[in-house]
Design an enzyme around this catalytic site. Structure first.
Site, PDB file in Angstrom:
ATOM      1  N   LEU A   1       0.855  -1.176   0.000  1.00 36.74           N
ATOM      2  CA  LEU A   1       0.000   0.000   0.000  1.00 36.74           C
ATOM      3  C   LEU A   1       0.895   1.232   0.000  1.00 36.74           C
ATOM      4  CD1 LEU A   1      -2.672  -1.057   2.678  1.00 36.74           C
ATOM      5  CD2 LEU A   1      -2.593  -1.618   0.240  1.00 36.74           C
ATOM      6  N   CYS A   2       0.668   2.127  -0.945  1.00 35.02           N
ATOM      7  CA  CYS A   2       1.432   3.370  -1.033  1.00 35.02           C
ATOM      8  C   CYS A   2       2.933   3.075  -1.130  1.00 35.02           C
ATOM      9  CB  CYS A   2       1.092   4.271   0.146  1.00 35.02           C
ATOM     10  SG  CYS A   2       1.632   5.981  -0.011  1.00 35.02           S
ATOM     11  N   THR A   3       3.749   3.665  -0.264  1.00 35.16           N
ATOM     12  CA  THR A   3       5.200   3.499  -0.349  1.00 35.16           C
ATOM     13  C   THR A   3       5.685   2.155   0.182  1.00 35.16           C
ATOM     14  OG1 THR A   3       5.430   4.675   1.748  1.00 35.16           O
ATOM     15  CG2 THR A   3       5.684   5.974  -0.276  1.00 35.16           C
TER      16      THR A   3
END
Length: 319
Positions: free
Chosen positions: A109-111
Site C-alpha cells: 500500500l502506497c510506499t
C-alpha cells in the site's frame, strides 16, 4: 483464494492510515457476509508493541516469521525518511522473500512498494506507488515499470497500490477477487466509499511548474498563460519573444524541459482543471477559455491525460 490469513508487516514509524486500511477491511469480522472471514495478523520484527506514525503504539503479537504462514502479506506505507534514504528495515526483506517463495500473495500500500522493490519482487513487473515517490522508485529500481497514474496494479501474485487512500481501492479489489463483486460492494457501502473509483491517481497529481533558467523566457511564458484562449502558434510565440522559431525551440526546451507546443498543451489542461475545480462553467465554455476549441476536443485530451472525463473530474473536487 477464499479468505485465509492476512499478515500485515509492520515496521517502526510505519504509515498509520494505510495500516488502518488493512485493519478496517480485513480485521473487522463480517460473518454475515462470509463465515469464516479473513484472519488478520499484525506482524513486526520485534513482537509486542510497535510505535508507528504520529506516536501511536500498535499491538503486534506476531513476528515477521508469521508472514511465511500467511495467504496474503500486506506491507503498508513506510516511514518517508526510510523511503527517501533507502533504508528499509533489513529484517523485512528476507521475511517478504520467504513468504513469496512459499506462495503468499504480496501486496503493498502506497510506499510499501519500496519494500517489495528492495526485495526484488517488482523487477520486470509493472507497479505503482504514491505519485510523489514515483520518480524516485523509477530511478532507484530501473527494472520496474513504474506507473504513477493508476490507483493500483494487479500483477497476479504481487499487487501494488498508489498513494494513501488508493489502498482502500486495492483492498476492495482483493475482496472482489477472493469473494466476488457483491461482497466487495457491501463492504464498500459499509465503509461509505465507492466500490469502483473512476480514473486513477493521475487526476490528483500536481501539474509541474516549468523550470526557470533565468534565460529571459519568463515574460513569454506569462504572456502565453494569459492568452491561452487564443490559438497560439510557435511562430507567434517566437515573434512575441523576438526570436527565430529554431532559437525559441532550443531555449524553450532548456527552460521548461519540453517543446513549446507540448508546454502549451499541458498549460491548457492545467487551466481546464483549475476551471473545473473552481467554477460551474459548462465544459463548452471551459474548452474555449483554455484554448481547446470544442468540448469534444477537451474531453478527448483531458480523458487521455487525466484518466477521467472533465465532468467526472469536477465531481471529485466539488461538493
Amino acid at each position: 483464494m477464499g479468505t485465509g490469513v492476512i499478515a500485515v508487516a509492520i515496521t517502526d514509524r510505519m504509515a498509520l492510515f494505510e495500516m488502518s486500511i488493512a485493519a478496517q477491511v480485513f480485521g473487522l469480522e463480517r460473518l454475515d457476509l462470509m463465515d469464516p472471514w479473513y484472519e488478520l495478523r499484525m506482524c513486526a520484527a520485534d513482537p509486542g508493541v510497535t510505535r508507528v506514525e504520529h506516536g501511536f503504539v500498535v499491538d503486534t503479537p506476531y513476528g515477521l516469521d508469521a508472514l511465511e504462514d500467511a495467504d496474503t502479506v500486506i506491507v503498508p506505507g513506510l516511514d518517508p525518511k526510510e523511503v527517501t534514504a533507502g533504508t528499509v528495515d533489513p529484517r523485512l526483506i528476507p521475511a517478504v522473500l520467504a513468504a513469496h517463495a512459499r506462495g503468499a500473495r504480496m501486496v503493498s500500500l502506497c510506499t510499501g512498494a519500496f519494500a517489495l522493490a528492495e526485495a526484488g519482487l517488482l523487477d520486470g513487473r509493472r507497479a505503482t506507488t504514491h505519485w510523489r515517490y514515483a520518480d524516485l522508485m523509477r530511478s532507484r529500481y530501473p527494472k520496474i515499470e513504474v506507473d504513477p497514474a493508476v490507483l493500483y496494479v494487479d500483477d497476479g501474485d504481487v499487487l501494488t497500490s498508489a498513494g494513501v487512500s488508493a489502498g482502500i481501492d486495492l483492498c476492495l479489489h482483493l475482496i472482489r477477487t477472493d469473494l466476488g463483486a457483491d461482497i466487495a460492494n457491501q463492504v464498500a457501502r459499509r465503509m461509505v466509499v465507492q466500490a469502483h473509483r473512476a480514473g486513477g491517481q493521475a487526476q490528483y497529481i500536481e501539474a509541474p511548474m516549468p523550470r526557470s533558467t533565468g534565460d529571459g523566457l519568463g515574460p513569454l511564458l506569462q504572456w502565453a498563460t494569459e492568452n491561452l484562449d487564443q490559438q497560439l502558434t510557435v511562430t507567434q510565440l517566437a515573434r512575441t519573444a523576438g526570436l527565430s522559431t529554431r532559437t525559441l525551440a532550443r531555449r524553450f526546451t532548456e527552460a521548461t524541459g519540453t517543446t513549446p507546443l507540448r508546454w502549451l498543451h499541458a498549460e491548457r489542461l492545467t487551466r481546464a482543471r483549475q476551471l473545473l475545480e473552481s467554477t460551474d462553467l459548462p465544459v463548452e465554455r471551459i474548452s474555449q477559455l483554455c484554448g481547446m476549441g470544442t468540448a469534444g476536443n477537451l474531453r478527448h485530451h483531458f480523458t487521455r491525460e487525466v484518466g477521467v472525463t472533465p465532468m467526472t473530474y469536477r465531481r471529485s473536487f466539488q461538493p
